[in-house]
Enzyme design. Structure first.
Site, PDB file in Angstrom:
ATOM      1  N   LYS A   1       0.870  -1.180   0.000  1.00  0.00           N
ATOM      2  CA  LYS A   1       0.000   0.000   0.000  1.00  0.00           C
ATOM      3  C   LYS A   1       0.900   1.221   0.000  1.00  0.00           C
ATOM      4  O   LYS A   1       1.414   1.642   1.043  1.00  0.00           O
ATOM      5  CB  LYS A   1      -0.910   0.042   1.229  1.00  0.00           C
ATOM      6  CG  LYS A   1      -2.053  -0.967   1.199  1.00  0.00           C
ATOM      7  CD  LYS A   1      -1.679  -2.272   1.818  1.00  0.00           C
ATOM      8  CE  LYS A   1      -2.902  -3.176   1.924  1.00  0.00           C
ATOM      9  NZ  LYS A   1      -2.563  -4.471   2.536  1.00  0.00           N
TER      10      LYS A   1
ATOM     11  N   LYS B   1      -0.860  -3.469  11.407  1.00  0.00           N
ATOM     12  CA  LYS B   1       0.415  -4.175  11.290  1.00  0.00           C
ATOM     13  C   LYS B   1       1.472  -3.254  11.905  1.00  0.00           C
ATOM     14  O   LYS B   1       1.972  -2.349  11.248  1.00  0.00           O
ATOM     15  CB  LYS B   1       0.777  -4.450   9.826  1.00  0.00           C
ATOM     16  CG  LYS B   1      -0.318  -5.180   9.025  1.00  0.00           C
ATOM     17  CD  LYS B   1      -1.066  -4.235   8.164  1.00  0.00           C
ATOM     18  CE  LYS B   1      -1.964  -4.881   7.125  1.00  0.00           C
ATOM     19  NZ  LYS B   1      -2.815  -5.946   7.516  1.00  0.00           N
TER      20      LYS B   1
END
Length: 430
Positions: free
Chosen positions: A173, A350
């Site tokens: 991303k 994360k």
């Protein structure tokens, strides 16, 4: 006549066998590691706060650790999307967006409007979306991007000649603007990430904005997959301008891919875990470590390292992954880790903070798919003040979670235990 029928049956079985063998071959090509994987315990590792640790991490992973960066964190879609859209709207030369998920919806339309407005203004705009992750993106959205001047491409779109790569996905991303400002984290371009993560319909996630020399490292990571998808090399000051220091933080952006450097992500996590001397705080949307990583975590606990682990609670997007994760919880709890289950919504974070000094964040999950099968991108921030801030974020998340004990884990119904064990057998592909 009977002989002809017998011949037809035989040829039918032969054809079916050939198709089956070809299908099995495709499956094996997708599942078989393309590089030799990490198998042996790493150690000894210098403390994460030492110059030796930084020297090794900054050499082994490829990109060096560079000073002069500013890093800001954004929590949940209500903060993330406005920051990303503002950066796009301020672009003067280039916008490069790489994402695993790009679904149609309100957020998708907001990004299409911002991206096409900049493209019409003469800015070079590129979007790379993973084919598997963005299957819910409507063709009308792609048409709108292309009609507005955006170069849109899929990563590994399904075709007969890409069947051996369909299991290799870009889970990165990345958003890079003018080669100066970059974003990474876990967010997808979809309405599920919007809001404040205070209900099951809106996911809990975070994104990081990097300004300074490390943004160019992230530009190079984007270019790696853009080159794979299109054959186009991006050069010049529109992508790699002369960048002055934007802050005081030491940052390292690095990537992993099964096509090269597949061990980078797991290696970095293993270095950090084995280099921990005081504490590890880990927020893991998908916590399914392999035996090597699990041994490293248990070894840290045996050394006296305090480990706090935040995992999903009742809201999950994959019950198979959730089951495989739960099968691993017992080993961590028995070894002394403190575990917490996030309650309000689906957890997609994360994040790992080690010894109140090293912050690791990005797209990579704590599982085999991120360590060996996906293309991933993370950043490391080496700074005590930034780590303290992120520890405050973790503390706020834990306040919205419920503790889990080993006794509670053991009381799972036998049916759940069986399902968890079965799920764990497929962990290499989760």
């Amino acid at each position: 006549m009977a002989a002809a029928r017998t011949w037809k049956r035989r040829t039918g079985w032969i054809a079916a066998g050939a198709v089956g063998a070809a299908a099995l071959g495709v499956v094996l090509l997708n599942l078989w590691p393309q590089e030799k994987q990490l198998e042996r315990r790493i150690g000894p590792v210098s403390p994460v706060q030492s110059a030796q640790f930084r020297r090794e991490a900054g050499t082994m992973l490829g990109p060096a650790i560079v000073d002069g960066n500013a890093v800001a964190d954004y929590q949940n879609g209500a903060e993330i999307f406005p920051a990303m859209l503002a950066a796009i709207r301020a672009a003067q030369h280039s916008v490069n967006l790489e994402t695993y998920i790009y679904w149609s919806g309100d957020i998708s339309r907001d990004f299409i409007a911002a991206l096409t407005e900049r493209a019409r203004a003469g800015v070079k705009v590129r979007v790379l979306a993973d084919w598997a992750g963005s299957t819910r993106m409507k063709q009308s959205a792609i048409d709108a991007l292309r009609a507005g001047g955006v170069q849109f491409e899929y990563f590994h779109p399904l075709a007969w000649y890409t069947l051996d790569r369909v299991n290799n996905r870009t889970h990165r991303k990345l958003l890079i603007v003018d080669g100066r400002v970059a974003f990474t984290g876990g967010v997808g371009i979809a309405d599920a990430w919007n809001g404040h993560a205070d209900d099951p319909e809106h996911w809990r996630d975070m994104q990081f904005r990097v300004e300074g020399p490390a943004a160019q490292q992230m530009q190079a990571i984007f270019e790696d997959n853009w080159l794979t998808a299109t054959g186009e090399v991006l050069l010049g000051p529109d992508y790699y301008p002369q960048v002055a220091a934007a802050g005081t933080l030491a940052v390292q952006a690095f990537a992993s891919s099964p096509n090269g450097g597949s061990e980078n992500m797991q290696l970095m996590y293993l270095l950090a875990i084995n280099g921990a001397r005081q504490s590890i705080d880990l927020e893991a949307a998908y916590f399914v470590p392999d035996e090597l990583t699990l041994r490293a975590l248990r070894g840290a606990l045996e050394r006296g390292v305090a480990i706090r682990l935040l995992v999903p609670g009742p809201h999950v997007d994959s019950h198979v992954v959730s089951g495989a994760s739960q099968a691993r919880w017992g080993a961590m709890l028995q070894a002394g880790a403190r575990m917490y289950r996030w309650q309000p919504s689906l957890l997609h974070n994360k994040l790992m903070v080690v010894d109140g000094y090293l912050t690791m964040a990005g797209s990579a999950n704590f599982d085999n798919r991120s360590f060996q099968l996906n293309d991933e991108a993370n950043i490391n921030v080496y700074d005590r003040a930034f780590a303290a801030h992120m520890t405050d974020v973790i503390n706020a998340d834990i306040a919205k979670a419920t503790p889990l004990t080993h006794a509670q884990w053991q009381r799972r119904p036998w049916r759940q235990r069986v399902l968890d064990w079965l799920a764990l057998q497929t962990a290499s592909q989760l």
